[in-house]
Design a protein around this motif. Structure first.
Motif, PDB file in Angstrom:
ATOM      1  N   HIS A 119      40.239  46.408  42.019  1.00 49.96           N
ATOM      2  CA  HIS A 119      39.340  45.048  41.491  1.00 49.96           C
ATOM      3  C   HIS A 119      39.662  43.844  41.420  1.00 49.96           C
ATOM      4  CE1 HIS A 119      35.526  45.211  39.419  1.00 49.96           C
ATOM      5  NE2 HIS A 119      36.465  44.347  37.701  1.00 49.96           N
ATOM      6  N   LEU A 120      40.873  43.681  41.177  1.00 48.06           N
ATOM      7  CA  LEU A 120      41.350  43.017  40.675  1.00 48.06           C
ATOM      8  C   LEU A 120      41.293  41.929  42.379  1.00 48.06           C
ATOM      9  CD1 LEU A 120      44.308  43.243  38.859  1.00 48.06           C
ATOM     10  CD2 LEU A 120      42.124  41.314  37.835  1.00 48.06           C
ATOM     11  N   LEU A 121      41.807  42.047  43.305  1.00 45.07           N
ATOM     12  CA  LEU A 121      41.447  41.905  44.014  1.00 45.07           C
ATOM     13  C   LEU A 121      40.220  41.224  45.123  1.00 45.07           C
ATOM     14  CD1 LEU A 121      44.257  44.002  46.262  1.00 45.07           C
ATOM     15  CD2 LEU A 121      44.561  41.616  45.839  1.00 45.07           C
ATOM     16  N   LYS A 122      39.551  41.458  44.562  1.00 40.93           N
ATOM     17  CA  LYS A 122      38.013  41.632  44.604  1.00 40.93           C
ATOM     18  C   LYS A 122      37.200  40.198  44.225  1.00 40.93           C
ATOM     19  CE  LYS A 122      36.254  46.348  45.972  1.00 40.93           C
ATOM     20  NZ  LYS A 122      35.798  47.501  45.137  1.00 40.93           N
ATOM     21  N   LEU A 123      37.716  39.674  42.326  1.00 39.53           N
ATOM     22  CA  LEU A 123      37.961  38.588  41.796  1.00 39.53           C
ATOM     23  C   LEU A 123      38.429  37.082  42.180  1.00 39.53           C
ATOM     24  CD1 LEU A 123      37.840  40.699  38.166  1.00 39.53           C
ATOM     25  CD2 LEU A 123      35.993  40.074  39.802  1.00 39.53           C
ATOM     26  N   SER A 124      37.868  36.661  41.942  1.00 41.16           N
ATOM     27  CA  SER A 124      38.021  34.837  42.509  1.00 41.16           C
ATOM     28  C   SER A 124      39.430  35.114  41.035  1.00 41.16           C
ATOM     29  CB  SER A 124      37.105  33.825  42.001  1.00 41.16           C
ATOM     30  OG  SER A 124      37.961  32.532  42.092  1.00 41.16           O
ATOM     31  N   ILE A 125      40.112  33.907  41.050  1.00 43.97           N
ATOM     32  CA  ILE A 125      41.706  34.099  40.297  1.00 43.97           C
ATOM     33  C   ILE A 125      41.089  33.255  39.329  1.00 43.97           C
ATOM     34  CG2 ILE A 125      42.638  31.989  41.457  1.00 43.97           C
ATOM     35  CD1 ILE A 125      45.314  33.138  40.390  1.00 43.97           C
ATOM     36  N   HIS A 126      39.704  32.554  39.603  1.00 43.41           N
ATOM     37  CA  HIS A 126      39.378  31.702  38.339  1.00 43.41           C
ATOM     38  C   HIS A 126      37.945  32.169  37.942  1.00 43.41           C
ATOM     39  CE1 HIS A 126      40.891  28.414  40.588  1.00 43.41           C
ATOM     40  NE2 HIS A 126      41.020  28.758  41.337  1.00 43.41           N
ATOM     41  N   ASN A 127      38.168  34.172  38.091  1.00 42.40           N
ATOM     42  CA  ASN A 127      36.866  34.042  37.026  1.00 42.40           C
ATOM     43  C   ASN A 127      37.704  34.650  35.815  1.00 42.40           C
ATOM     44  OD1 ASN A 127      36.159  37.250  36.484  1.00 42.40           O
ATOM     45  ND2 ASN A 127      35.060  37.202  38.017  1.00 42.40           N
ATOM     46  N   VAL A 128      36.719  34.493  34.394  1.00 42.77           N
ATOM     47  CA  VAL A 128      36.920  34.627  32.798  1.00 42.77           C
ATOM     48  C   VAL A 128      36.951  35.480  32.700  1.00 42.77           C
ATOM     49  CG1 VAL A 128      34.184  35.704  32.789  1.00 42.77           C
ATOM     50  CG2 VAL A 128      35.477  33.945  31.300  1.00 42.77           C
ATOM     51  N   ASN A 129      37.716  37.008  33.331  1.00 42.45           N
ATOM     52  CA  ASN A 129      37.697  37.831  32.942  1.00 42.45           C
ATOM     53  C   ASN A 129      39.511  38.447  34.218  1.00 42.45           C
ATOM     54  OD1 ASN A 129      36.089  38.873  31.285  1.00 42.45           O
ATOM     55  ND2 ASN A 129      34.374  39.418  32.835  1.00 42.45           N
ATOM     56  N   TYR A 130      39.435  37.289  34.896  1.00 40.89           N
ATOM     57  CA  TYR A 130      40.526  38.064  35.739  1.00 40.89           C
ATOM     58  C   TYR A 130      42.226  38.190  35.404  1.00 40.89           C
ATOM     59  CZ  TYR A 130      43.738  38.355  40.454  1.00 40.89           C
ATOM     60  OH  TYR A 130      44.597  37.989  40.312  1.00 40.89           O
ATOM     61  N   ALA A 131      42.802  37.325  34.015  1.00 39.20           N
ATOM     62  CA  ALA A 131      43.757  36.619  34.039  1.00 39.20           C
ATOM     63  C   ALA A 131      43.572  37.956  32.453  1.00 39.20           C
ATOM     64  CB  ALA A 131      43.667  35.744  32.510  1.00 39.20           C
ATOM     65  N   SER A 132      42.393  38.640  31.801  1.00 39.31           N
ATOM     66  CA  SER A 132      42.435  39.198  31.248  1.00 39.31           C
ATOM     67  C   SER A 132      42.786  40.891  31.510  1.00 39.31           C
ATOM     68  CB  SER A 132      41.412  38.934  30.012  1.00 39.31           C
ATOM     69  OG  SER A 132      40.231  39.479  30.418  1.00 39.31           O
ATOM     70  N   LEU A 133      42.418  40.867  32.278  1.00 42.03           N
ATOM     71  CA  LEU A 133      41.946  42.171  32.811  1.00 42.03           C
ATOM     72  C   LEU A 133      43.254  42.386  33.847  1.00 42.03           C
ATOM     73  CD1 LEU A 133      40.023  44.786  33.781  1.00 42.03           C
ATOM     74  CD2 LEU A 133      39.710  43.634  36.100  1.00 42.03           C
ATOM     75  N   GLU A 134      43.837  41.246  34.671  1.00 41.91           N
ATOM     76  CA  GLU A 134      44.983  41.707  34.667  1.00 41.91           C
ATOM     77  C   GLU A 134      45.888  41.960  33.408  1.00 41.91           C
ATOM     78  OE1 GLU A 134      47.717  39.247  38.083  1.00 41.91           O
ATOM     79  OE2 GLU A 134      47.206  38.514  36.372  1.00 41.91           O
TER      80      GLU A 134
END
Length: 388
Positions: A119-134
């Motif tokens: 799922h993380l690979l589908k998101l842009s690193i700039h996605n608002v949820n990326y850092a928190s989800l990681e």
């Protein structure tokens, strides 16, 4: 839900794992899917929201891994706490052993880790949820791993051991075709089962190794047999294919076993029409198809019930332990150095020399040697005591 299927194809099949191993992993993942359904957790929606499982849910999940799947299915509308209360009230034995629980949590952790990373690979690193989800992904995996129970076997009392020599002799006496105590009816099944028990006793084979033996694997002139790995064999018609977990190897066959095997093939096995379409050595007595794991287990179950003085835990694996005990005795009689014994045992059993598996199969021999030395030592103390 395509997640488990894609995971099986890309992660499990990609590691060249055996079919049975993949099947077991999918059963563990099925438990996870049942848990999500029971707790009404929409994992896809949570990932989109930047969250996964709470600490309480992880605790609940690991408790679920301790339960039999059947119990979860029959209590589909109950939550885990209610199920556990009902179990305690009824005193029903539905909790699993530590090794199974650990395997379940490991598999679910691996699957969830793959799911979250995908799922993380589908998101842009700039996605608002990326850092928190990681960050939450890493935390979830760490907490799950912390719940994997330790499976070190510290308790040596009651562990599985081989048969005592007199019990082994009794077994070989009972399964003889000519024994009046032989519980099986019919000449073929008596001949086949005598051969099965002799193969297991003489070689210490696993069930999968025994049932994978083909006639072409046996060299009757050289009196040898090849124990070969054939994972996912397309020519094997059995639904649950017996698998060889150990290394390929060539083993010498005693002349007695060679004769029993030859007579079985020439005078008994060939009478089954379906048996002529394949070359698996051991066949079912009614169909001539390759003998299944469940049918082999039934041979032991029936023998235990028919002959009361045989151990109630008698199984193919007990005979594997018995072979290792006999091998230890032979090594002692021939004064074989321990380093050479380890190498020879590893080869004959199909293990890596560095695996350390031998310790699992030498407990009775080691216990007897330790007790004998201890007793001799204690007796020497008394012999040295001054008389008054």
């Amino acid at each position: 839900m395509l997640g488990p299927l894609i995971y099986a194809l890309t992660q499990l099949r990609g590691r060249n794992l055996a079919t049975n191993t993949i099947d077991q992993a999918l059963r563990h993942i099925m438990l996870f899917v049942l848990f999500l359904d029971k707790r009404q957790i929409d994992l896809a929606q949570r990932l989109n929201e930047g969250r996964v499982l709470s600490i309480n849910e992880i605790e609940d999940l690991t408790n679920t891994c301790k339960l039999a799947v059947e119990n979860l299915i029959t209590n589909k509308r109950s939550n885990i706490v209610e199920i556990q209360k009902n179990i305690n009230i009824k005193k029903t034995r539905v909790y699993l052993n530590t090794q199974t629980i650990a395997n379940r949590i490991r598999t679910i952790t691996d699957y969830l880790s793959w799911l979250l990373k995908s799922h993380l690979l589908k998101l842009s690193i700039h996605n608002v949820n990326y850092a928190s989800l990681e960050k939450i992904t890493q935390l979830n995996i760490e907490v799950l791993k912390a719940h994997i129970p330790v499976t070190h076997k510290h308790n040596v009392i009651g562990v599985r051991e081989g048969l005592e020599p007199q019990i082994a002799s009794r077994l070989l006496q009972v399964i003889s075709v000519t024994s009046p105590e032989n519980p099986w009816l019919g000449q073929f099944i008596r001949v086949r089962n005598e051969l099965i028990f002799n193969w297991l006793y003489s070689f210490g084979l696993r069930r999968g190794e025994l049932l994978n033996i083909r006639i072409k694997d046996i060299n009757f002139q050289k009196e040898e047999v090849v124990i070969a790995r054939r994972a996912d064999d397309l020519t094997d018609p059995r639904k649950e294919q017996p698998v060889v977990k150990t290394r390929d190897r060539i083993l010498p066959i005693p002349s007695k076993i060679i004769k029993l095997t030859y007579d079985y093939i020439i005078y008994h096995r060939k009478k089954f029409e379906r048996a002529r379409k394949h070359d698996f050595l051991f066949i079912a007595d009614k169909t001539g198809e390759p003998l299944s794991l469940s049918a082999l287990n039934k041979c032991f179950t029936y023998l235990r019930s028919a002959i009361e003085d045989l151990p109630q835990d008698l199984s193919p694996h007990i005979l594997r332990h018995t072979w290792n005990d006999n091998f230890s005795v032979a090594m002692d009689k021939n004064n074989i150095p321990e380093s050479d014994e380890i190498k020879m045992r590893a080869f004959l059993m199909g293990w890596s020399e560095a695996s350390g598996t031998a310790s699992t199969y030498t407990k009775r021999h080691i216990r007897k040697k330790a007790n004998k030395i201890s007793l001799n030592m204690q007796n020497s103390f008394f012999e040295k005591e001054p008389t008054t």
